[in-house]
Motif scaffolding. Structure first.
Motif, PDB file in Angstrom:
ATOM      1  N   LYS A  88       4.740  12.632 -26.267  1.00 43.17           N
ATOM      2  CA  LYS A  88       4.926  14.043 -26.620  1.00 43.17           C
ATOM      3  C   LYS A  88       4.000  14.931 -25.799  1.00 43.17           C
ATOM      4  O   LYS A  88       4.393  16.005 -25.343  1.00 43.17           O
ATOM      5  N   ILE A  89       2.786  14.484 -25.617  1.00 43.13           N
ATOM      6  CA  ILE A  89       1.833  15.257 -24.803  1.00 43.13           C
ATOM      7  C   ILE A  89       2.260  15.243 -23.337  1.00 43.13           C
ATOM      8  O   ILE A  89       2.176  16.257 -22.647  1.00 43.13           O
ATOM      9  N   LYS A  90       2.757  14.105 -22.873  1.00 37.87           N
ATOM     10  CA  LYS A  90       3.203  13.986 -21.486  1.00 37.87           C
ATOM     11  C   LYS A  90       4.378  14.921 -21.194  1.00 37.87           C
ATOM     12  O   LYS A  90       4.469  15.498 -20.116  1.00 37.87           O
ATOM     13  N   ARG A  91       5.266  15.103 -22.166  1.00 42.69           N
ATOM     14  CA  ARG A  91       6.433  15.965 -21.975  1.00 42.69           C
ATOM     15  C   ARG A  91       6.044  17.423 -21.758  1.00 42.69           C
ATOM     16  O   ARG A  91       6.806  18.198 -21.176  1.00 42.69           O
ATOM     17  N   LEU A  92       4.862  17.823 -22.226  1.00 41.54           N
ATOM     18  CA  LEU A  92       4.419  19.197 -22.028  1.00 41.54           C
ATOM     19  C   LEU A  92       4.157  19.514 -20.557  1.00 41.54           C
ATOM     20  O   LEU A  92       4.224  20.666 -20.142  1.00 41.54           O
ATOM     21  N   PHE A  93       3.856  18.491 -19.776  1.00 41.87           N
ATOM     22  CA  PHE A  93       3.496  18.684 -18.383  1.00 41.87           C
ATOM     23  C   PHE A  93       4.640  18.370 -17.420  1.00 41.87           C
ATOM     24  O   PHE A  93       4.419  18.263 -16.217  1.00 41.87           O
TER      25      PHE A  93
ATOM     26  N   LYS B  90      11.283  20.710 -16.841  1.00 40.62           N
ATOM     27  CA  LYS B  90      12.592  20.175 -17.148  1.00 40.62           C
ATOM     28  C   LYS B  90      13.753  21.045 -16.666  1.00 40.62           C
ATOM     29  O   LYS B  90      14.844  20.547 -16.451  1.00 40.62           O
TER      30      LYS B  90
ATOM     31  N   GLU C 156      11.617  27.080 -16.602  1.00 42.18           N
ATOM     32  CA  GLU C 156      10.215  26.663 -16.632  1.00 42.18           C
ATOM     33  C   GLU C 156       9.606  26.713 -15.233  1.00 42.18           C
ATOM     34  O   GLU C 156       8.453  27.113 -15.066  1.00 42.18           O
TER      35      GLU C 156
END
Length: 80
Positions: free
Chosen positions: A4-9, A12, A16
């Motif tokens: 979940k934290i990795k998806r913030l960076f 997509k 963005e």
């Protein structure tokens, strides 16, 4: 939890990407303004130009990578 934290960076979609490019451009222009004040004349203008050109190159690379990722996901995998 780490995923979940990795998806913030991960960028997509193009919206963005444009937001990130806009933020980079704001920082580059601010830094370029500092260069213009600190180094008046041709040197300051040249450094300002270098800051903004770096954003153009980074933005093009980000958008190109998004297109490439989309193309790779759409194409079927070939096994040899």
């Amino acid at each position: 939890m780490l995923t979940k934290i990795k998806r913030l960076f991960i960028i997509k979609n193009p919206i963005e990407a444009y937001l990130i490019i806009y933020a980079l451009a704001l920082g580059a222009v601010e830094r370029g303004h500092i260069y213009l004040v600190r180094f008046p004349g041709f040197g300051g203008k040249l450094l300002f130009l270098a800051c903004t050109c770096a954003v153009f190159m980074a933005g093009a690379k980000i958008l190109d990578c998004l297109k490439h990722e989309k193309r790779v996901q759409e194409q079927p995998e070939t096994v040899f």
